[in-house]
Design an enzyme around this catalytic site. Sequence first.
Site, mmCIF file in Angstrom:
data_model
loop_
_atom_site.group_PDB
_atom_site.id
_atom_site.type_symbol
_atom_site.label_atom_id
_atom_site.label_comp_id
_atom_site.label_asym_id
_atom_site.label_seq_id
_atom_site.Cartn_x
_atom_site.Cartn_y
_atom_site.Cartn_z
ATOM 1 N N TYR A 205 0.826 -1.211 0.000
ATOM 2 C CA TYR A 205 0.000 0.000 0.000
ATOM 3 C C TYR A 205 0.857 1.255 0.000
ATOM 4 O O TYR A 205 0.668 2.174 -0.812
ATOM 5 C CB TYR A 205 -0.905 -0.036 1.237
ATOM 6 N N LYS B 248 1.566 4.764 -2.246
ATOM 7 C CA LYS B 248 1.306 6.079 -1.679
ATOM 8 C C LYS B 248 2.547 6.975 -1.716
ATOM 9 O O LYS B 248 2.446 8.196 -1.832
ATOM 10 C CB LYS B 248 0.789 5.939 -0.250
#
Length: 261
Positions: free
Chosen positions: A167, A171
Amino acid sequence: MTEQAGVGYGALGAGLGGRGVIVTGAARGVGAATARAMAAAGARVAAVDVNAAGLAEVVASLDGAGHRAITFDLGNAAAIDGLVAGIVEELGDLWALAHVAALLRRQDPDDVTPEDWDAQNDVNMKATFFLNRAVGNAMVTAGGGGRIINFSSGGWWGGPVFGSDAYLAGKAGVITLSRGFARRYGPHGILVNAIAPGQVDTPMQHNDLPPEIEEASRQACPLRRIGQPEELAAVVVFLASIHASFVNGATLNVSGGGLIY
């Protein structure tokens, strides 16, 4: 003045009255709060999410008129140009993009499969590139400037914890993409910025996170609490407003001091 959790959006959102805006991830959490805040500031919201039922509920709650609920899977990058073109045609105006949507699967790095990696980064980074490009080019064609606000995470600075490796790789990429688009579109009066939230009280925050870890996050923040979605939405409204006319290429740390740099 309409308020959400004590935050008034009228003066904060100066310049948003009647303008068309896109909010992704609008069915819940920060995306839903952002859609409500934009509408409260007078904007016409194209609310985008893969969750049709949640999206319909949020759009029905928005102040004002002229809003749209658009069910769309941002993992389908090939269809993003068409999505943006359709929104511009429907709204007749596009002033701002608030790209809040994200996908998190908390996993030990040894458990991450190529499919897990792709599912998260297709939404978190790939969609950011193609959505920013489509929106930015539409704004250039319109010739009136605009605002693009992307969402990263405070973890872009400190690195992954609690199974967020795949993740946060995406980001962190959002920061680089935002800076590149800020340079590309700045000469056209289109400002591109990113928000790096700390811990926020959303469904994603509570996803597979043990209560003791959540409490540790609260205690690690100097405010001894986690944020509320409306507190992030207020920052989005500011960045979309005329008040932020000289803010470009920035990453705004909105963590209550959980991250300090």
